[in-house]
Design a protein around this motif. Structure first.
Motif, short mmCIF file in Angstrom:
data_model
loop_
_atom_site.label_atom_id
_atom_site.label_comp_id
_atom_site.label_asym_id
_atom_site.label_seq_id
_atom_site.Cartn_x
_atom_site.Cartn_y
_atom_site.Cartn_z
N LEU A 1 0.60 -1.16 0.06
CA LEU A 1 -0.09 -0.49 -0.40
C LEU A 1 0.75 1.55 0.24
CD1 LEU A 1 -2.94 -0.74 2.38
CD2 LEU A 1 -2.66 -1.37 0.28
N GLU A 2 1.44 1.15 0.88
CA GLU A 2 2.96 2.45 0.73
C GLU A 2 3.17 2.43 -1.17
OE1 GLU A 2 6.63 4.54 2.55
OE2 GLU A 2 5.41 2.46 3.42
N THR A 3 3.86 1.32 -1.07
CA THR A 3 3.90 1.57 -2.82
C THR A 3 2.85 2.42 -3.60
OG1 THR A 3 5.38 -0.67 -1.96
CG2 THR A 3 5.26 -0.16 -5.06
N TYR A 4 1.62 1.83 -3.54
CA TYR A 4 0.79 2.45 -4.06
C TYR A 4 0.83 3.88 -4.38
CZ TYR A 4 -3.83 3.22 -6.04
OH TYR A 4 -4.45 3.16 -6.54
N LEU A 5 0.98 4.51 -2.71
CA LEU A 5 0.45 5.54 -2.63
C LEU A 5 1.84 5.94 -2.75
CD1 LEU A 5 0.67 5.69 1.35
CD2 LEU A 5 -1.60 6.06 -0.02
N HIS A 6 2.65 6.12 -3.34
CA HIS A 6 3.79 6.33 -3.48
C HIS A 6 3.99 6.16 -5.49
CE1 HIS A 6 7.87 6.86 -1.13
NE2 HIS A 6 7.11 6.09 -0.99
N ARG B 1 1.24 3.14 -10.94
CA ARG B 1 1.76 2.69 -11.75
C ARG B 1 3.01 1.87 -10.90
NH1 ARG B 1 -1.11 2.20 -15.44
NH2 ARG B 1 -1.48 3.99 -16.60
N ARG B 2 3.72 2.23 -9.82
CA ARG B 2 4.95 1.27 -9.65
C ARG B 2 4.15 0.51 -8.86
NH1 ARG B 2 8.86 3.73 -4.94
NH2 ARG B 2 9.51 5.56 -6.55
N TYR B 3 2.99 0.56 -8.03
CA TYR B 3 2.59 -0.69 -7.31
C TYR B 3 2.23 -2.07 -8.74
CZ TYR B 3 -0.77 -3.36 -5.37
OH TYR B 3 -1.34 -4.55 -4.04
N GLU B 4 1.74 -1.42 -9.69
CA GLU B 4 1.05 -2.51 -10.32
C GLU B 4 2.41 -3.18 -11.25
OE1 GLU B 4 -1.40 -2.50 -14.91
OE2 GLU B 4 -0.26 -0.50 -14.55
N PHE B 5 3.55 -2.42 -11.37
CA PHE B 5 4.48 -3.19 -12.05
C PHE B 5 5.56 -4.17 -10.44
CE2 PHE B 5 5.63 0.86 -14.87
CZ PHE B 5 4.96 0.46 -16.26
N ALA B 6 5.22 -4.01 -10.18
CA ALA B 6 6.05 -4.32 -8.80
C ALA B 6 5.09 -5.94 -8.29
CB ALA B 6 5.87 -3.68 -7.90
N HIS B 7 3.54 -5.48 -7.84
CA HIS B 7 2.68 -6.17 -7.59
C HIS B 7 1.35 -7.25 -8.03
CE1 HIS B 7 4.30 -5.19 -3.73
NE2 HIS B 7 4.12 -3.93 -3.96
N ALA C 1 -7.15 0.36 0.05
CA ALA C 1 -7.21 -0.86 -0.40
C ALA C 1 -8.02 -1.04 -1.75
CB ALA C 1 -7.59 -1.55 0.99
N SER C 2 -9.49 -0.77 -1.71
CA SER C 2 -10.48 -0.96 -2.33
C SER C 2 -9.81 -0.50 -3.92
CB SER C 2 -11.95 0.09 -1.81
OG SER C 2 -12.10 -0.24 -0.83
N ASP C 3 -8.74 0.60 -3.61
CA ASP C 3 -8.38 1.34 -4.97
C ASP C 3 -7.57 0.18 -5.95
OD1 ASP C 3 -9.79 3.50 -4.72
OD2 ASP C 3 -8.18 4.90 -4.08
N VAL C 4 -6.33 -0.25 -4.24
CA VAL C 4 -5.81 -0.89 -5.39
C VAL C 4 -6.86 -2.39 -6.11
CG1 VAL C 4 -3.61 -2.98 -4.70
CG2 VAL C 4 -4.55 -0.07 -3.74
N LEU C 5 -7.38 -2.99 -5.85
CA LEU C 5 -8.60 -4.02 -5.55
C LEU C 5 -9.20 -3.30 -6.79
CD1 LEU C 5 -9.45 -5.50 -1.94
CD2 LEU C 5 -7.71 -6.25 -3.62
#
Length: 336
Positions: free
Chosen positions: A11-16, A19-25, A293-297
């Motif tokens: 979630l911290e990665t997502y805050l940064h 797109r970084r979250y998408e690449f990594a997770h 979390a909802s945004d990520v999902l």
């Protein structure tokens, strides 16, 4: 449908940057990481946890066990140093930090772990798992989400069950290091970070508050299993690579280090929520945790709403910047 699982680090990665979250997770792409300081912290983390698992509570025995394990790990540590002198110096720094940790909280925390040893629950990591289950909004296609976090160990203080994490430094906490409560600057920073019209962009500090929410909730579940309902739950970070607290005497060839942990619970607690629930909670942070979390999902990975801040603050040290379509598009964009 199974309950989805996210992590506080993710979630911290997502805050940064989403797109970084998408690449990594999502795509599981591995970025290039070369952080010697973090690697050394990992060595010290393992050595300290080995000592804490031993059941020892006196300084001398804890130091002896930790030093022995650190020597074993250091022998296999292949970090490229420019000279043997530098390698010896960095090892001396680790020894000094270990001593500083024992002086600051180590022996007290070892005693707290010993008081909890009657339980069959694992209390010392590294990477001891904690989990927090949260209900998702009605518009979500899932009812609940599980968010995982880890601590390096759990100890018992007089009135609290405390989760402790070793970190390189406290610098990522920013303002949180210098405030003792939520009301005022911390609340404003947190709220403004999520305001797309604001220039405030503090993913590390905000991520630390979200992580605190997850850890404290995970500790509540552990507290129930340990039958310690009368205790409050707290989250502490202990820096093990803070060069500002390391003093080197090059003439006498000695190194001294002080370790100053920080308790994130105080800046997390919303006293209004506490007055209603008598629990260490923060409704603003807890609800925003669910929103993120909802945004990520939902797969919301478009960084456009905060692109200016992301490009300035997150792109320069992003492991995926070279192949990021958003960054490349911004660089070749024509004005006019």
């Amino acid at each position: 449908m199974s309950e989805p699982t996210l992590t506080a680090d993710g979630l911290e990665t997502y805050l940064h940057c989403p797109r970084r979250y998408e690449f990594a997770h999502v795509h599981g792409l591995e970025g290039e990481t070369d952080d010697a300081s973090r690697d050394r912290v990992d060595l010290l983390r393992e050595a300290i946890c080995t000592a804490l698992r031993s059941g020892a509570t006196d300084w001398e025995r804890l130091e002896e066990i930790a030093e022995k394990r650190l020597s074993e790990l250091w022998a296999g540590h292949d970090e490229p140093f420019h000279s043997r002198s530098q390698r010896n110096h960095e090892r001396a720094v680790l020894d000094a930090v270990l001593e500083g940790y024992l002086e600051a909280v180590g022996t007290d925390h070892a005693a707290g772990i010993e008081r909890l040893e009657a339980s069959a629950t694992e209390l010392v990591g590294p990477a001891l798992p904690l989990a927090s289950a949260r209900s998702l909004p009605e518009e979500s296609d899932r009812e609940r989400v599980r968010i995982d976090a880890t601590v390096d160990y759990v100890t018992l203080e007089e009135a609290s069950l405390v989760g402790v994490n070793f970190v390189p430094t406290l610098a990522p906490l920013g303002l949180l290091r210098y405030r003792s409560d939520w009301e005022g600057d911390v609340a404003a920073l947190f709220v403004d970070h999520f305001d797309s019209g604001s220039e405030v962009f503090e993913p590390r500090a905000v991520g630390a508050l979200l992580e605190t929410s997850v850890v404290v909730d995970g500790l509540r579940r552990l507290r129930e299993r340990l039958d310690l309902e009368a205790k409050t739950c707290r989250y502490m970070q202990v820096p093990l690579a803070d060069r500002h607290r390391t003093a080197v005497n090059w003439v006498q060839d000695t190194v001294d280090a002080t370790v100053e942990p920080t308790d994130l619970t105080d800046v997390y607690i919303d006293h209004h929520t506490y007055a209603m629930t008598h629990e260490h909670r923060n409704e603003t942070i807890d609800s925003r945790l669910v929103d993120v979390a909802s945004d990520v999902l939902s797969g919301s990975f478009d960084p456009t709403p905060r692109w200016d801040e992301i490009a300035t603050e997150s792109c320069p040290d992003c492991e995926y910047a070279v192949g990021c379509q958003d960054r490349l598009a911004a660089e070749v964009r024509f004005d006019g």
